[in-house]
Enzyme design. Structure first.
Site, PDB file in Angstrom:
ATOM      1  N   ARG A 189      64.230 -35.335 -10.234  1.00 51.05           N
ATOM      2  CA  ARG A 189      64.125 -35.344  -8.782  1.00 51.05           C
ATOM      3  C   ARG A 189      63.024 -34.421  -8.251  1.00 51.05           C
ATOM      4  O   ARG A 189      62.215 -34.828  -7.423  1.00 51.05           O
ATOM      5  CB  ARG A 189      65.451 -34.883  -8.143  1.00 51.05           C
ATOM      6  CG  ARG A 189      66.470 -35.954  -8.014  1.00 51.05           C
ATOM      7  CD  ARG A 189      67.856 -35.379  -8.174  1.00 51.05           C
ATOM      8  NE  ARG A 189      68.023 -34.983  -9.560  1.00 51.05           N
ATOM      9  CZ  ARG A 189      68.459 -35.805 -10.513  1.00 51.05           C
ATOM     10  NH1 ARG A 189      68.809 -37.025 -10.220  1.00 51.05           N
ATOM     11  NH2 ARG A 189      68.553 -35.408 -11.770  1.00 51.05           N
ATOM     12  N   THR A 190      62.995 -33.196  -8.714  1.00 47.78           N
ATOM     13  CA  THR A 190      62.075 -32.234  -8.103  1.00 47.78           C
ATOM     14  C   THR A 190      60.631 -32.661  -8.354  1.00 47.78           C
ATOM     15  O   THR A 190      59.827 -32.737  -7.429  1.00 47.78           O
ATOM     16  CB  THR A 190      62.339 -30.820  -8.659  1.00 47.78           C
ATOM     17  OG1 THR A 190      63.719 -30.526  -8.498  1.00 47.78           O
ATOM     18  CG2 THR A 190      61.517 -29.778  -7.933  1.00 47.78           C
ATOM     19  N   LYS A 212      49.854 -23.394 -27.603  1.00 47.43           N
ATOM     20  CA  LYS A 212      48.890 -22.670 -28.448  1.00 47.43           C
ATOM     21  C   LYS A 212      49.004 -21.172 -28.254  1.00 47.43           C
ATOM     22  O   LYS A 212      48.256 -20.394 -28.842  1.00 47.43           O
ATOM     23  CB  LYS A 212      47.458 -23.097 -28.109  1.00 47.43           C
ATOM     24  CG  LYS A 212      47.187 -24.575 -28.290  1.00 47.43           C
ATOM     25  CD  LYS A 212      45.729 -24.856 -27.892  1.00 47.43           C
ATOM     26  CE  LYS A 212      45.446 -26.342 -27.845  1.00 47.43           C
ATOM     27  NZ  LYS A 212      44.164 -26.627 -27.192  1.00 47.43           N
ATOM     28  N   ARG A 258      57.766 -25.157 -12.391  1.00 47.34           N
ATOM     29  CA  ARG A 258      59.137 -24.929 -12.901  1.00 47.34           C
ATOM     30  C   ARG A 258      59.015 -24.269 -14.262  1.00 47.34           C
ATOM     31  O   ARG A 258      58.243 -24.720 -15.113  1.00 47.34           O
ATOM     32  CB  ARG A 258      59.904 -26.244 -13.021  1.00 47.34           C
ATOM     33  CG  ARG A 258      61.244 -26.043 -13.730  1.00 47.34           C
ATOM     34  CD  ARG A 258      62.138 -27.247 -13.639  1.00 47.34           C
ATOM     35  NE  ARG A 258      62.687 -27.400 -12.303  1.00 47.34           N
ATOM     36  CZ  ARG A 258      63.609 -28.307 -11.981  1.00 47.34           C
ATOM     37  NH1 ARG A 258      64.073 -29.132 -12.888  1.00 47.34           N
ATOM     38  NH2 ARG A 258      64.059 -28.386 -10.746  1.00 47.34           N
ATOM     39  N   HIS A 298      65.686 -21.685  -6.542  1.00 40.40           N
ATOM     40  CA  HIS A 298      65.164 -23.059  -6.408  1.00 40.40           C
ATOM     41  C   HIS A 298      65.054 -23.325  -4.904  1.00 40.40           C
ATOM     42  O   HIS A 298      65.840 -24.086  -4.333  1.00 40.40           O
ATOM     43  CB  HIS A 298      66.123 -24.029  -7.094  1.00 40.40           C
ATOM     44  CG  HIS A 298      65.599 -25.412  -7.324  1.00 40.40           C
ATOM     45  ND1 HIS A 298      64.426 -25.880  -6.762  1.00 40.40           N
ATOM     46  CD2 HIS A 298      66.091 -26.436  -8.071  1.00 40.40           C
ATOM     47  CE1 HIS A 298      64.242 -27.136  -7.156  1.00 40.40           C
ATOM     48  NE2 HIS A 298      65.229 -27.485  -7.954  1.00 40.40           N
TER      49      HIS A 298
HETATM   50  C1  NCD Z   1      68.900 -28.621 -10.471  1.00 40.41           C
HETATM   51  C2  NCD Z   1      67.993 -27.609 -11.189  1.00 40.41           C
HETATM   52  O1  NCD Z   1      67.051 -28.000 -11.871  1.00 40.41           O
HETATM   53  O2  NCD Z   1      68.269 -26.443 -10.969  1.00 40.41           O
HETATM   54  N1  NCD Z   1      68.360 -29.912 -10.446  1.00 40.41           N
HETATM   55  C3  NCD Z   1      67.526 -30.236  -9.410  1.00 40.41           C
HETATM   56  O3  NCD Z   1      66.467 -29.664  -9.247  1.00 40.41           O
HETATM   57  N2  NCD Z   1      67.954 -31.172  -8.545  1.00 40.41           N
HETATM   58  C4  NCD Z   1      70.309 -28.586 -10.920  1.00 40.41           C
HETATM   59  C5  NCD Z   1      70.634 -28.716 -12.384  1.00 40.41           C
HETATM   60  O4  NCD Z   1      69.770 -28.907 -13.230  1.00 40.41           O
HETATM   61  O5  NCD Z   1      71.837 -28.652 -12.686  1.00 40.41           O
END
Ligand code: NCD
Length: 301
Positions: free
Chosen positions: A53-54, A83, A104, A132
């Site tokens: 999703r993100t 590397k 991320r 997040h």
């Molecule tokens: C979440 C995350 O990556 O923190 N997912 C997301 O971004 N929608 C929640 C999760 O991974 O459980």
């Protein structure tokens, strides 16, 4: 606002209101009506941890606003990190190619480290068990759209409150509001005090509280943060939301989940009109469009 690293940047009600108004406008528009403020801009998505999703909503948001994307989805494996390159060096280089970096990373504080060396805005798309922020913004937007207001609500957060970065950010984002937050988790997975845990009333069972909740925010037990598989297995089915539990929830409640779910919401709950997690995921597109417009597209708050 140069970077989006944590939700304390969004304590300003006017900023939130403007962001949500714009997100709602974008949600109501037809695709052909979208402006193209990102034309000629490149957004890099640099993901060292899995994401559906993100990453894809940021990339769709960029494309819909006329921008281009460069992307590494398994950066630990497929970028020069494999590397031995440091995060700082990778960021220095990528910030020379792109107009913003959506990052991320498995380490808490990675986005902040990246921001220190980046020449372009860094958007924290999850730093380990830390924060997040853009998820919290889309969560709050979803609550606001569906409940009409935030003040006065009782919000239950369920599951892995220790390792779940989405609940850390959402709790902090909720600090200025008049809400009751109930943390429903086994003691081993309670919300840490350094993640605004003091705002949360901890309970170990949901029987007594489920009927009071206006928002039931479910989370996945974060398997990747456990050192022991045995401990994960012992805790993974602590809370499973099924039609029976839903019978005890308010008729006006909403059920949210940042997704992915791995058993903590029975798919039979999906047909319940109170289940809003797929709409919540879709809202991520509009909130991220609104953020990108403001951050990179020159539409100032
Ligand atoms: C979440 C995350 O990556 O923190 N997912 C997301 O971004 N929608 C929640 C999760 O991974 O459980």
């Amino acid at each position: 606002m140069a970077h989006i690293l944590s939700v304390d940047q969004f304590v300003d009600f006017h900023l939130i209101q403007r962001l949500f108004n714009r997100s709602a406008e974008l949600k109501a528009m037809q695709r052909w009506q979208y402006p193209k403020p990102l034309a000629g801009k490149v957004i890099a998505t640099l993901f060292y941890e899995p994401s559906t999703r993100t990453r894809l909503s940021f990339e769709s948001a960029t494309a819909l606003l006329g921008g281009q994307i460069v992307s590494t989805e398994s950066a630990g494996e497929f970028s020069s990190a494999a590397k031995g390159e440091t995060l700082e060096d990778t960021i220095r280089v990528v910030s020379g190619y792109a107009d913003a970096i959506v990052l991320r990373h498995p380490e808490i504080g990675a986005a902040r480290r990246a921001a220190e060396v980046s020449g372009v805005p860094i958007i924290n798309a999850g730093d380990g068990a830390g924060q997040h922020p853009t998820q919290a913004l889309l969560d709050l937007f979803t609550i606001y759209q569906l409940k009409g207001q935030i003040d006065g609500l009782t919000i239950g957060m369920v599951g892995d409150l220790k390792n779940g970065r989405t609940v850390h950010s959402l709790t902090q984002l909720l600090i200025p509001y008049d809400v009751d937050i109930v943390g429903i988790a086994p003691t081993a997975l309670a919300m840490p005090t350094n993640q605004a845990g003091h705002k949360v009333k901890p309970v170990e069972h949901w029987d007594d509280v489920i009927g009071d909740l206006d928002v039931i925010y479910m989370t996945r037990i974060q398997k990747e943060r456990f050192v022991s598989v045995k401990e994960y297995k012992a805790l993974k089915d602590s809370f499973v939301l099924d039609p029976n539990v839903m019978k005890r929830a308010k008729t006006s409640a909403i059920v949210m989940h940042p997704l992915p779910r791995v058993g903590e919401i029975d798919p039979e709950v999906d047909v319940d009109p109170r289940a809003v997690y797929f709409e919540q995921a879709r809202n991520g597109l509009f909130v991220r469009m609104a953020l990108l417009e403001q951050l990179i597209g020159g539409q100032h708050a």
